[in-house]
Design a protein around this motif. Structure first.
Motif, PDB file in Angstrom:
ATOM      1  N   GLU A   1     -49.823 -36.584  19.697  1.00 15.82           N
ATOM      2  CA  GLU A   1     -50.477 -35.293  19.497  1.00 15.82           C
ATOM      3  C   GLU A   1     -51.718 -35.117  20.367  1.00 15.82           C
ATOM      4  O   GLU A   1     -52.299 -34.027  20.422  1.00 15.82           O
ATOM      5  N   ILE A   2     -52.115 -36.168  21.084  1.00 12.23           N
ATOM      6  CA  ILE A   2     -53.337 -36.136  21.873  1.00 12.23           C
ATOM      7  C   ILE A   2     -53.005 -35.850  23.342  1.00 12.23           C
ATOM      8  O   ILE A   2     -52.093 -36.455  23.910  1.00 12.23           O
ATOM      9  N   TYR A   3     -53.762 -34.918  23.946  1.00 13.41           N
ATOM     10  CA  TYR A   3     -53.577 -34.656  25.368  1.00 13.41           C
ATOM     11  C   TYR A   3     -53.866 -35.918  26.194  1.00 13.41           C
ATOM     12  O   TYR A   3     -54.680 -36.757  25.797  1.00 13.41           O
ATOM     13  N   PRO A   4     -53.233 -36.028  27.371  1.00 12.49           N
ATOM     14  CA  PRO A   4     -53.530 -37.172  28.245  1.00 12.49           C
ATOM     15  C   PRO A   4     -54.982 -37.127  28.734  1.00 12.49           C
ATOM     16  O   PRO A   4     -55.640 -36.083  28.668  1.00 12.49           O
TER      17      PRO A   4
ATOM     18  N   LEU B   1     -56.181 -38.602  44.192  1.00 11.21           N
ATOM     19  CA  LEU B   1     -55.595 -37.390  43.611  1.00 11.21           C
ATOM     20  C   LEU B   1     -54.263 -37.774  42.973  1.00 11.21           C
ATOM     21  O   LEU B   1     -53.409 -38.363  43.632  1.00 11.21           O
ATOM     22  N   PHE B   2     -54.086 -37.442  41.702  1.00 10.27           N
ATOM     23  CA  PHE B   2     -52.835 -37.773  41.009  1.00 10.27           C
ATOM     24  C   PHE B   2     -51.900 -36.576  40.964  1.00 10.27           C
ATOM     25  O   PHE B   2     -52.334 -35.427  40.857  1.00 10.27           O
ATOM     26  N   GLY B   3     -50.596 -36.883  41.027  1.00  7.52           N
ATOM     27  CA  GLY B   3     -49.592 -35.834  40.942  1.00  7.52           C
ATOM     28  C   GLY B   3     -48.445 -36.237  40.053  1.00  7.52           C
ATOM     29  O   GLY B   3     -48.235 -37.421  39.773  1.00  7.52           O
ATOM     30  N   ASN B   4     -47.707 -35.242  39.600  1.00  5.67           N
ATOM     31  CA  ASN B   4     -46.491 -35.466  38.827  1.00  5.67           C
ATOM     32  C   ASN B   4     -45.400 -35.851  39.822  1.00  5.67           C
ATOM     33  O   ASN B   4     -44.548 -35.045  40.198  1.00  5.67           O
ATOM     34  N   GLY B   5     -45.472 -37.110  40.265  1.00  4.57           N
ATOM     35  CA  GLY B   5     -44.715 -37.534  41.427  1.00  4.57           C
ATOM     36  C   GLY B   5     -45.456 -37.079  42.676  1.00  4.57           C
ATOM     37  O   GLY B   5     -46.257 -36.137  42.631  1.00  4.57           O
TER      38      GLY B   5
ATOM     39  N   ILE C   1     -54.549 -40.562  48.533  1.00  3.69           N
ATOM     40  CA  ILE C   1     -55.872 -41.115  48.789  1.00  3.69           C
ATOM     41  C   ILE C   1     -56.423 -40.447  50.044  1.00  3.69           C
ATOM     42  O   ILE C   1     -55.765 -40.430  51.101  1.00  3.69           O
ATOM     43  N   ALA C   2     -57.613 -39.881  49.921  1.00  2.00           N
ATOM     44  CA  ALA C   2     -58.232 -39.153  51.021  1.00  2.00           C
ATOM     45  C   ALA C   2     -59.743 -39.158  50.834  1.00  2.00           C
ATOM     46  O   ALA C   2     -60.268 -39.604  49.798  1.00  2.00           O
ATOM     47  N   HIS C   3     -60.441 -38.635  51.812  1.00  4.74           N
ATOM     48  CA  HIS C   3     -61.886 -38.474  51.691  1.00  4.74           C
ATOM     49  C   HIS C   3     -62.170 -37.523  50.532  1.00  4.74           C
ATOM     50  O   HIS C   3     -61.430 -36.555  50.321  1.00  4.74           O
ATOM     51  N   PRO C   4     -63.194 -37.772  49.731  1.00  2.00           N
ATOM     52  CA  PRO C   4     -63.504 -36.884  48.608  1.00  2.00           C
ATOM     53  C   PRO C   4     -63.620 -35.406  49.000  1.00  2.00           C
ATOM     54  O   PRO C   4     -63.303 -34.520  48.196  1.00  2.00           O
ATOM     55  N   ALA C   5     -64.040 -35.129  50.227  1.00  2.00           N
ATOM     56  CA  ALA C   5     -64.152 -33.737  50.683  1.00  2.00           C
ATOM     57  C   ALA C   5     -62.784 -33.075  50.796  1.00  2.00           C
ATOM     58  O   ALA C   5     -62.692 -31.841  50.790  1.00  2.00           O
ATOM     59  N   VAL C   6     -61.721 -33.875  50.888  1.00  2.00           N
ATOM     60  CA  VAL C   6     -60.354 -33.358  50.881  1.00  2.00           C
ATOM     61  C   VAL C   6     -59.814 -33.293  49.459  1.00  2.00           C
ATOM     62  O   VAL C   6     -59.161 -32.321  49.059  1.00  2.00           O
ATOM     63  N   VAL C   7     -60.101 -34.317  48.668  1.00  2.00           N
ATOM     64  CA  VAL C   7     -59.569 -34.387  47.306  1.00  2.00           C
ATOM     65  C   VAL C   7     -60.144 -33.287  46.410  1.00  2.00           C
ATOM     66  O   VAL C   7     -59.410 -32.692  45.604  1.00  2.00           O
ATOM     67  N   THR C   8     -61.422 -32.989  46.535  1.00  2.00           N
ATOM     68  CA  THR C   8     -62.061 -32.010  45.642  1.00  2.00           C
ATOM     69  C   THR C   8     -61.405 -30.638  45.710  1.00  2.00           C
ATOM     70  O   THR C   8     -61.055 -30.060  44.666  1.00  2.00           O
ATOM     71  N   PRO C   9     -61.179 -30.041  46.889  1.00  2.00           N
ATOM     72  CA  PRO C   9     -60.483 -28.750  46.923  1.00  2.00           C
ATOM     73  C   PRO C   9     -59.055 -28.822  46.385  1.00  2.00           C
ATOM     74  O   PRO C   9     -58.585 -27.885  45.728  1.00  2.00           O
ATOM     75  N   LEU C  10     -58.367 -29.931  46.666  1.00  2.00           N
ATOM     76  CA  LEU C  10     -56.998 -30.070  46.170  1.00  2.00           C
ATOM     77  C   LEU C  10     -56.978 -30.140  44.651  1.00  2.00           C
ATOM     78  O   LEU C  10     -56.055 -29.631  44.001  1.00  2.00           O
ATOM     79  N   ASN C  11     -57.996 -30.756  44.072  1.00  2.00           N
ATOM     80  CA  ASN C  11     -58.075 -30.831  42.609  1.00  2.00           C
ATOM     81  C   ASN C  11     -58.256 -29.456  41.972  1.00  2.00           C
ATOM     82  O   ASN C  11     -57.934 -29.259  40.798  1.00  2.00           O
ATOM     83  N   LYS C  12     -58.754 -28.496  42.730  1.00  2.00           N
ATOM     84  CA  LYS C  12     -58.896 -27.135  42.212  1.00  2.00           C
ATOM     85  C   LYS C  12     -57.528 -26.483  42.001  1.00  2.00           C
ATOM     86  O   LYS C  12     -57.382 -25.574  41.185  1.00  2.00           O
ATOM     87  N   VAL C  13     -56.540 -26.956  42.760  1.00  2.00           N
ATOM     88  CA  VAL C  13     -55.181 -26.417  42.669  1.00  2.00           C
ATOM     89  C   VAL C  13     -54.353 -27.176  41.630  1.00  2.00           C
ATOM     90  O   VAL C  13     -53.455 -26.622  41.001  1.00  2.00           O
ATOM     91  N   ARG C  14     -54.666 -28.425  41.436  1.00  2.00           N
ATOM     92  CA  ARG C  14     -53.899 -29.286  40.513  1.00  2.00           C
ATOM     93  C   ARG C  14     -53.966 -28.748  39.091  1.00  2.00           C
ATOM     94  O   ARG C  14     -55.014 -28.355  38.599  1.00  2.00           O
ATOM     95  N   ASN C  15     -52.826 -28.749  38.414  1.00  2.00           N
ATOM     96  CA  ASN C  15     -52.792 -28.338  37.016  1.00  2.00           C
ATOM     97  C   ASN C  15     -53.479 -29.380  36.130  1.00  2.00           C
ATOM     98  O   ASN C  15     -53.353 -30.579  36.380  1.00  2.00           O
ATOM     99  N   PRO C  16     -54.192 -28.942  35.093  1.00  2.00           N
ATOM    100  CA  PRO C  16     -54.785 -29.922  34.171  1.00  2.00           C
ATOM    101  C   PRO C  16     -53.686 -30.671  33.419  1.00  2.00           C
ATOM    102  O   PRO C  16     -52.612 -30.128  33.166  1.00  2.00           O
ATOM    103  N   PHE C  17     -53.945 -31.935  33.086  1.00  2.00           N
ATOM    104  CA  PHE C  17     -52.996 -32.768  32.351  1.00  2.00           C
ATOM    105  C   PHE C  17     -51.628 -32.834  33.033  1.00  2.00           C
ATOM    106  O   PHE C  17     -50.585 -32.780  32.383  1.00  2.00           O
TER     107      PHE C  17
END
Length: 367
Positions: free
Chosen positions: A59-62, A85-89, A235-251
């Motif tokens: 019942e708990i979100y990831p 940056l993590f992805g669903n695959g 795996i990338a420079h944080p300046a690349v990962v941060t914008p991509l994380n804006k697109v990534r769905n939560p959980f």
């Protein structure tokens, strides 16, 4: 419905035949699936033990940050936690990159044939696509450089490449990367990294120390034997990962996948065993191809792309009737070839027997 016009000429992803479907269709009781490049040795015993002993709180979100796994991967690769940056695959990371950097008026470059999801996602975003034919089974990086325009935002390099299994020399990649404009992201998709045995290969993650415009993709779906869990990372420079994380769905990663990946990443012995066994069996395919005078690309993955003396669909259908599911090159952009996952010794024994039957029926190139 007012669908995107790009969808009109596109087709949904068509998965390969399932084991149960083949059993029903052909009346077979024993099927070996060698079509999807899964790990024939399963997954780590430590993962299996963990699953037996650790129930989840359903019942708990990831943990949306995947904190423990993030820390372990950062330590493993010698990078900061903010670089991951993590992805669903890794498929989802490809989608995230396309959503973040591609749209109408933007341009992307990739090889052909290569992993089809690069072009698939770019088309959905309405981007212009340049596909550069492989040269002797390898990326033609000189042609890539010539294809770069002011509108280019993403370049894709699948290394080792799918479906050929070929590995680009690291020196050529490094030279190429130093000639790519700094505002163009180069994606080094290394889904099969753990299977590489070439002692000249250098871990691409080390290139992040000198280049800020690359992202290296890895996955738990192949050597780690966790394809059903759908967990990949970049795996990338944080300046690349941060914008991509804006697109990534939560959980976007479920709790079970993250938990077992935390266990799997620590079992180095399992990965080393799979790499060694795969290399031994891959050599058998090389010897089989040479014996029959069939061309086979030099693979550094857990699959091979091997020539057939007739139509690839015909060869795939014959092998299917023998109980072996493989991928026809007609669907991969490599007519005249089939892609075969390197199985266990026993699985490959049976495959070679079935392939011999096909060659005897259709004629081989043997002199």
């Amino acid at each position: 419905m007012k669908w995107k016009t790009a969808l009109e000429e596109m087709k949904p992803y068509k998965p390969g035949r399932s084991i149960e479907d083949v059993k029903r269709t052909y009346g077979l009781t024993h099927i070996v699936k060698l079509a999807s490049n899964e790990n024939p040795y399963g997954t780590s015993q430590e993962v299996l033990d963990y699953l037996d002993q650790n129930p989840l709180q359903y019942e708990i979100y990831p943990d949306g940050h995947s904190s423990r796994l993030r820390k372990k991967l950062a330590e493993k690769h010698g990078v900061s936690e903010e670089s991951i940056l993590f992805g669903n695959g890794s498929d989802e990371i490809i989608t995230i990159i396309c959503r973040a950097l591609l749209d109408e008026g933007k341009h992307t470059i990739m090889a052909t044939p290569t992993f089809p999801q690069y072009a698939h996602n770019a088309k959905i975003e309405g981007a212009a696509i340049t596909e550069i034919p492989l040269k002797d089974g390898l990326h033609d990086l000189d042609a890539f450089l010539k294809a770069i325009t002011k509108d280019t935002t993403v370049i894709w390099i699948c290394n080792p490449n799918n479906p050929t299994g070929t590995l680009m020399p690291v020196g050529e990649i490094v030279d190429f990367l130093h000639h790519v404009p700094e505002d163009v992201l180069v994606v080094l998709d290394e889904a099969y990294f753990e299977y590489i045995t070439d002692d000249q290969h250098v871990d691409s993650i080390s290139l992040l120390e000198q280049l800020n415009n690359i992202i290296v993709l890895r996955t738990f779906s192949k050597a780690y034997g966790l394809a059903s869990m759908r967990l990949g990372y970049g795996i990338a420079h944080p300046a690349v990962v941060t914008p991509l994380n804006k697109v990534r769905n939560p959980f976007n990663n479920n709790s079970l996948a993250v938990a077992v990946a935390e266990v799997a990443v620590q079992d180095k012995e399992f990965i080393e065993k799979c790499r060694s066994l795969n290399d031994q069996q891959r050599m058998r395919f090389k010897q089989f191809a040479a014996h029959h005078g069939l061309h086979m690309f030099d693979s550094q993955t857990n699959f091979v792309l091997i020539q057939v003396p007739s139509d690839a669909d015909e060869a795939s259908e014959f092998l299917l009737q023998q109980g072996y599911i493989v991928r026809s090159g007609n669907a991969l952009g490599t007519p005249g070839y089939i892609r075969v996952t390197v199985g266990t010794e026993q699985q490959n024994d049976g495959f070679f027997t079935a392939f011999d039957k096909f060659l005897q029926q259709g004629g081989s190139h043997e002199e």
